[in-house]
Design a protein around this motif. Structure first.
Motif, PDB file in Angstrom:
ATOM      1  N   ARG A 113      -6.371  51.609   8.460  1.00  9.34           N
ATOM      2  CA  ARG A 113      -6.876  50.896   9.633  1.00  9.34           C
ATOM      3  C   ARG A 113      -5.740  50.408  10.511  1.00  9.34           C
ATOM      4  N   LYS A 114      -4.714  49.848   9.911  1.00  6.86           N
ATOM      5  CA  LYS A 114      -3.562  49.371  10.677  1.00  6.86           C
ATOM      6  C   LYS A 114      -2.827  50.525  11.352  1.00  6.86           C
ATOM      7  N   ALA A 115      -2.697  51.651  10.644  1.00  7.57           N
ATOM      8  CA  ALA A 115      -2.024  52.811  11.237  1.00  7.57           C
ATOM      9  C   ALA A 115      -2.815  53.336  12.433  1.00  7.57           C
ATOM     10  N   LEU A 116      -4.131  53.397  12.308  1.00  7.29           N
ATOM     11  CA  LEU A 116      -4.956  53.839  13.433  1.00  7.29           C
ATOM     12  C   LEU A 116      -4.876  52.853  14.602  1.00  7.29           C
ATOM     13  N   MET A 117      -4.806  51.579  14.305  1.00 11.48           N
ATOM     14  CA  MET A 117      -4.660  50.589  15.381  1.00 11.48           C
ATOM     15  C   MET A 117      -3.339  50.781  16.117  1.00 11.48           C
ATOM     16  N   ARG A 118      -2.277  51.034  15.366  1.00 12.21           N
ATOM     17  CA  ARG A 118      -0.970  51.233  16.016  1.00 12.21           C
ATOM     18  C   ARG A 118      -0.954  52.515  16.845  1.00 12.21           C
ATOM     19  N   MET A 119      -1.648  53.555  16.367  1.00  6.92           N
ATOM     20  CA  MET A 119      -1.644  54.837  17.081  1.00  6.92           C
ATOM     21  C   MET A 119      -2.508  54.799  18.336  1.00  6.92           C
ATOM     22  N   THR A 120      -3.592  54.041  18.331  1.00  2.00           N
ATOM     23  CA  THR A 120      -4.520  54.083  19.468  1.00  2.00           C
ATOM     24  C   THR A 120      -4.268  52.993  20.500  1.00  2.00           C
ATOM     25  N   SER A 121      -3.422  52.040  20.201  1.00  3.81           N
ATOM     26  CA  SER A 121      -3.128  50.994  21.186  1.00  3.81           C
ATOM     27  C   SER A 121      -2.020  51.455  22.113  1.00  3.81           C
ATOM     28  N   ARG A 122      -2.180  51.136  23.382  1.00  7.48           N
ATOM     29  CA  ARG A 122      -1.193  51.546  24.395  1.00  7.48           C
ATOM     30  C   ARG A 122      -0.092  50.489  24.498  1.00  7.48           C
ATOM     31  N   GLU A 123       1.131  50.963  24.562  1.00  8.42           N
ATOM     32  CA  GLU A 123       2.268  50.070  24.793  1.00  8.42           C
ATOM     33  C   GLU A 123       2.960  50.501  26.071  1.00  8.42           C
ATOM     34  N   SER A 124       3.303  49.524  26.871  1.00  8.74           N
ATOM     35  CA  SER A 124       4.057  49.808  28.098  1.00  8.74           C
ATOM     36  C   SER A 124       5.081  48.705  28.286  1.00  8.74           C
ATOM     37  N   VAL A 125       6.048  48.977  29.142  1.00 12.79           N
ATOM     38  CA  VAL A 125       7.099  47.994  29.423  1.00 12.79           C
ATOM     39  C   VAL A 125       6.824  47.394  30.793  1.00 12.79           C
ATOM     40  N   ASP A 126       6.781  46.076  30.811  1.00 10.91           N
ATOM     41  CA  ASP A 126       6.590  45.359  32.072  1.00 10.91           C
ATOM     42  C   ASP A 126       7.857  45.521  32.908  1.00 10.91           C
ATOM     43  N   PRO A 127       7.757  46.071  34.140  1.00  9.35           N
ATOM     44  CA  PRO A 127       8.969  46.328  34.937  1.00  9.35           C
ATOM     45  C   PRO A 127       9.682  45.053  35.386  1.00  9.35           C
ATOM     46  N   ILE A 128       8.970  43.967  35.477  1.00  8.93           N
ATOM     47  CA  ILE A 128       9.599  42.731  35.958  1.00  8.93           C
ATOM     48  C   ILE A 128      10.347  42.026  34.839  1.00  8.93           C
ATOM     49  N   SER A 129       9.666  41.819  33.697  1.00 10.75           N
ATOM     50  CA  SER A 129      10.288  41.065  32.601  1.00 10.75           C
ATOM     51  C   SER A 129      10.981  41.944  31.577  1.00 10.75           C
ATOM     52  N   GLY A 130      10.611  43.217  31.511  1.00 13.08           N
ATOM     53  CA  GLY A 130      11.204  44.103  30.515  1.00 13.08           C
ATOM     54  C   GLY A 130      10.582  43.971  29.138  1.00 13.08           C
ATOM     55  N   GLN A 131       9.513  43.162  29.016  1.00 14.89           N
ATOM     56  CA  GLN A 131       8.850  42.981  27.728  1.00 14.89           C
ATOM     57  C   GLN A 131       7.858  44.115  27.482  1.00 14.89           C
ATOM     58  N   LYS A 132       7.630  44.375  26.186  1.00 11.64           N
ATOM     59  CA  LYS A 132       6.596  45.340  25.818  1.00 11.64           C
ATOM     60  C   LYS A 132       5.240  44.668  25.957  1.00 11.64           C
TER      61      LYS A 132
END
Length: 167
Positions: free
Chosen positions: A135-154
């Motif tokens: 379940r945790k692996a599927l959550m990590r695979m299906t969640s989108r991650e992006s980098v905020d261009p202003i702060s540089g945070q994920k």
């Protein structure tokens, strides 16, 4: 059917004869009341109660490992928490004490367990841990991650699995 007397309970094994209720049949049957099987069933119940208690504790340990993190795998998180390890060790020692201390066996209605009585709960604990790791692996695979261009945070956007199966 030998009218044997049990020395512990003074119960006498006996048999009774009865007729069947089938019309036209005159056959008689004998039914034996075996005191040995009653005692064996009582002892089996006490062993089963002790084994069930142990299986609950094994399930609690699996639940503790599962609830350790919401997102990370046990493999990546590790087992660094000394207080948690102390708690698991204390719980195991308490179970062993309650299972093998003779006066407590009488009070709790249990008996000393063999090693094989610990095994039935282990596949279920493994199943719990494997299901949650998947379940945790599927959550990590299906969640989108992006980098905020202003702060540089994920910035992580919740995926379908995390919205519906995450807690």
């Amino acid at each position: 059917g030998s009218n044997a007397v049990n020395p512990n309970t003074s119960q006498v094994s006996s048999f009774t004869q009865f007729k069947t209720e089938t019309p036209g049949s005159s056959a008689k049957y004998q039914q034996c009341v075996n005191i040995g099987s009653q005692e064996a069933a009582h002892e089996a119940l006490r062993h089963a109660q002790g084994a069930f208690f142990v299986s609950i504790v094994i399930g609690q340990i699996a639940g503790l490992l599962v609830c350790k993190t919401r997102w990370l795998s046990i493999k990546s998180q590790g087992m660094q928490n000394k207080f948690m390890l102390f708690g698991i060790g204390t719980e195991v020692m308490l179970v062993l004490f309650l299972c093998y201390c003779e006066p407590l066996n009488v009070g709790l209605g249990t008996r000393n367990l063999r090693l094989v009585h610990f095994f039935p709960a282990i596949p279920f604990a493994i199943l719990i841990v494997c299901f949650d790791e998947a379940r945790k692996a599927l959550m990590r695979m299906t969640s989108r991650e992006s980098v905020d261009p202003i702060s540089g945070q994920k910035v992580r956007g919740k995926g379908w699995i995390e919205r519906n199966f995450g807690y």
